[in-house]
Design a protein around this motif. Sequence first.
Motif, short mmCIF file in Angstrom:
data_model
loop_
_atom_site.label_atom_id
_atom_site.label_comp_id
_atom_site.label_asym_id
_atom_site.label_seq_id
_atom_site.Cartn_x
_atom_site.Cartn_y
_atom_site.Cartn_z
N ASP A 1 0.82 -1.20 0.00
CA ASP A 1 0.00 0.00 0.00
C ASP A 1 0.87 1.26 0.00
O ASP A 1 0.54 2.27 -0.63
N LEU B 1 2.06 2.20 -3.55
CA LEU B 1 1.03 2.37 -4.57
C LEU B 1 1.39 3.54 -5.50
O LEU B 1 1.68 4.65 -5.05
N ARG C 1 -0.52 -0.41 -9.53
CA ARG C 1 -1.67 0.40 -9.91
C ARG C 1 -2.88 0.17 -9.00
O ARG C 1 -3.85 0.91 -9.08
N SER C 2 -2.86 -0.88 -8.16
CA SER C 2 -3.95 -1.08 -7.20
C SER C 2 -3.37 -1.58 -5.89
O SER C 2 -2.34 -2.24 -5.87
N ASN D 1 -6.34 -4.20 -1.22
CA ASN D 1 -7.72 -4.58 -0.93
C ASN D 1 -8.33 -5.43 -2.03
O ASN D 1 -9.25 -6.21 -1.78
N ASN D 2 -7.87 -5.26 -3.25
CA ASN D 2 -8.39 -6.05 -4.37
C ASN D 2 -7.23 -6.81 -5.00
O ASN D 2 -6.16 -6.92 -4.41
N VAL E 1 -4.01 -7.36 -6.88
CA VAL E 1 -2.88 -6.45 -7.05
C VAL E 1 -2.58 -6.31 -8.54
O VAL E 1 -2.17 -7.28 -9.19
N VAL E 2 -2.78 -5.13 -9.09
CA VAL E 2 -2.62 -4.88 -10.52
C VAL E 2 -1.30 -4.14 -10.73
O VAL E 2 -1.01 -3.14 -10.06
#
Length: 520
Positions: free
Chosen positions: A112, A115, A139-140, A143-144, A146-147
């Motif tokens: 995080d 990011l 890019r993410s 929480n979702n 990981v992009v």
Amino acid sequence: MKVAVGMLLAVLALSPALAQPVVTSAAPLATSVTVYRDPNRGEGRIDPRWPNGYALVSEKRRITLPAGESTIRFEGVADGMLAVSAVVTGLPGGVSEKNRDARLLSPASLLDGWLGNRVHLRRTNRQTGKVSESDAIIRSGPNNAVVLQTAEGVEALRCSGLPETIVYDGVPEGLSAKPTFTVNTASPGATTVDVTLTYLATGFDWGASYVARVAEDGKTLDLFAWLTLANGNSAGFDGAQLLAVAGAPNRTSDFGTLVAQPPSPVLNLQCWPMDSTSTHDAWGLPVPPPPAPPMPMMYEMAVAAAPQAMRMAKGNIAADSIARQEELGDLKLYRVPMPVDISSNGQKQVALLQKAKVPFTLFYRATLSPFQSDTASRPIGIALRMQNKDKDGLGIPLPSGGLVVMQERADDELLLADAQMRDRAVGEKVEIDAGSNDQLRIQQETLSTDDDGTLRRVRVTLTSALDRPAPVEILIDRTDGYDLVASGRTLTPKDGGRLWALTLPANGKAVLDYSLRRQD
């Protein structure tokens, strides 16, 4: 020219190079931990996995300060620190601001913190074993899925089919590997000072763990007790001065609310729900949910430590290694005379008290409820009664805790009972359970009940297969709204109920008939 110089000074003032210096205190020189029991636990053993008491922690630290303003980081404080209670003394410039840093280093917080920044994506080819590394931008967040954005495009982490990991160039500012407390100060000059950090922290508890060793003649016992401490924090305290407070201090603050931390981010790695991804489940089976977070593991000692306590009691351990009792207002304070290592997420036991050859009286007891009919007989419990007076071999406060009763038999120690000790002051009567005797039995039955429920007749029958008389005490619980009347027996008030005390003859029998009449 003056304007240009002023602008230059303003820019320099905002430069990171001239930011307020940070002074880190990695560990204390000395620590004192005073533990208070969980006020809602009641009596009996502590729960070593979820200690819900608290402690007053006092740490002495040596800090080298620069002249002017600086931020001091106190690393390694307890996880359950109540920041609002923290007091720092000894700083020449005092404290202008204090903060509890809850952002601990973890895979999710590290991700995080990076990011939108460039990292390195390292992959290993399964067939050749060759490791390749390329740059990527996150890019993410965690929480979702990981992009990542790479030179080849946009993709999700761990969806390529290759073992891969992210390599970071450093740790983002503000993340700490240990729980940290920070304060801001302004020192009049560069100096080295000894300061004291004092604070309350949750996640502690303590209790007494007793071992009563009944002598072979059945007339005296040796009483030994551990001071059992539980620390549920990830921070440990090496060589600490340990103190424990018995009693219930007046506490009105909601510690749970004060210590509540924002939830830590959880790293969640998912692939896109597409058949082309290499991690797609070809069999169509549902992906199992992630495991629940583990409970904090503690090193448990309670009953397992009984044999060691037996050996210590037999050897009459040195008095200078037993906790010393002091007065703390209406409370009792126990001070451990030697430094103690309090492990993180651990349990510690030190000697609390020891008394040898304490005389006791053995008797048999049972408690009955008038409205509980029991047509089958059951064994009667064994109890040991002592007077907590100096002339009777005790005369010390007895904190509540678990109690193991052992019986000497030649060279063996046999377990009689696993019971509880209630808080007992000096001068009080002490009664402890010591198992049951199948040769003494009790039976209660309802003889009759009026149709309107105004009168209930009950019979209690005692039988003995012992070859000696047996002192027996039967306590009949209080029943609100009813009067209890015994037929041909004397019952005395006790603990809100009525007590039937008798000496049951050897191989004998005794019967009590009583009635319950509803009050008008």
